[in-house]
Design a protein around this motif. Structure first.
Motif, PDB file in Angstrom:
ATOM      1  N   ALA A  50       0.842  -1.203   0.000  1.00 47.62           N
ATOM      2  CA  ALA A  50       0.000   0.000   0.000  1.00 47.62           C
ATOM      3  C   ALA A  50       0.873   1.247   0.000  1.00 47.62           C
ATOM      4  N   LEU A  51       1.927   1.230   0.805  1.00 51.34           N
ATOM      5  CA  LEU A  51       2.823   2.385   0.881  1.00 51.34           C
ATOM      6  C   LEU A  51       3.559   2.597  -0.440  1.00 51.34           C
ATOM      7  N   ALA A  53       2.488   1.783  -3.369  1.00 52.81           N
ATOM      8  CA  ALA A  53       1.536   2.318  -4.353  1.00 52.81           C
ATOM      9  C   ALA A  53       1.385   3.827  -4.195  1.00 52.81           C
ATOM     10  N   ILE A  54       1.386   4.285  -2.941  1.00 51.51           N
ATOM     11  CA  ILE A  54       1.186   5.714  -2.687  1.00 51.51           C
ATOM     12  C   ILE A  54       2.463   6.501  -2.976  1.00 51.51           C
ATOM     13  N   THR A  55       3.615   5.994  -2.510  1.00 53.31           N
ATOM     14  CA  THR A  55       4.821   6.820  -2.531  1.00 53.31           C
ATOM     15  C   THR A  55       5.809   6.521  -3.654  1.00 53.31           C
ATOM     16  N   LYS A  58       4.166   5.716  -8.675  1.00 53.98           N
ATOM     17  CA  LYS A  58       3.948   6.677  -9.761  1.00 53.98           C
ATOM     18  C   LYS A  58       5.221   6.927 -10.569  1.00 53.98           C
ATOM     19  N   GLU A 103       8.289   2.648   7.690  1.00 56.51           N
ATOM     20  CA  GLU A 103       7.485   2.467   6.476  1.00 56.51           C
ATOM     21  C   GLU A 103       8.366   2.037   5.308  1.00 56.51           C
TER      22      GLU A 103
END
Ligand code: HEC
Length: 126
Positions: A50-51, A53-55, A58, A103
């Protein structure tokens, strides 16, 4: 008629389950790893995924035939990631406030154990 609807519904559920399982990222742990450790790592990997995908996704995900793919980071690349701190461009885009050391650890665990997509890491264009 009712039977038909139920049958159709069952088929749809099956299709959905199939589609989901196909896209789901599985983790590949060493065989010798104790079950309890694997369970712990699975939780870490889920959070890391999840992390990521967010950080990270992209910039680092690669589009292959219209599909977004997470590349295979090699252990060397992950270890060498400390270079992130040394690289001003990378660092300025991911300040320490975005991901904590904890994280980042989860992201590293995820990238280490996610199943291979056989897509090598490419340097993102910035
Ligand atoms: C703003 C775009 C961007 C984001 C967001 C980003 N990266 Fe990067 N990353 C780069 C670029 C550009 C490079 C190549 C230059 C460098 O090493 O700094 C790179 C390099 C790397 C490397 C080294 C690859 C090699 O060839 O050795 C790793 C590992 C890495 N990134 C992991 C991550 C992780 C994990 C995250 C999320 C916490 C992340 N990156 C977020 C752009 C990004």
């Amino acid at each position: 008629m009712k039977k038909l609807v139920v049958g159709f519904l069952a088929l749809w559920v099956l299709c959905m389950a199939c589609a989901v399982s196909k896209s789901k990222i599985v983790y590949v742990f060493p065989e010798a790893m104790p079950v309890a450790v694997k369970e712990g790592y699975t939780k870490q990997c889920d959070k890391g995924q999840a992390l990521y995908a967010i950080t990270c996704g992209k910039c680092h995900n690669i589009t292959v035939k219209g599909k977004e793919v997470i590349p295979d980071f090699t252990p060397e690349q992950l270890i060498g990631y400390e270079l992130r701190v040394l690289n001003p461009k990378h660092e300025s885009n991911i300040p320490e406030t975005v991901v904590t050391a904890d994280e980042l650890g989860m992201i590293m665990t995820f990238l280490t154990y996610k199943n291979k997509t056989h897509v090598p890491v490419r340097k993102p264009v910035m």
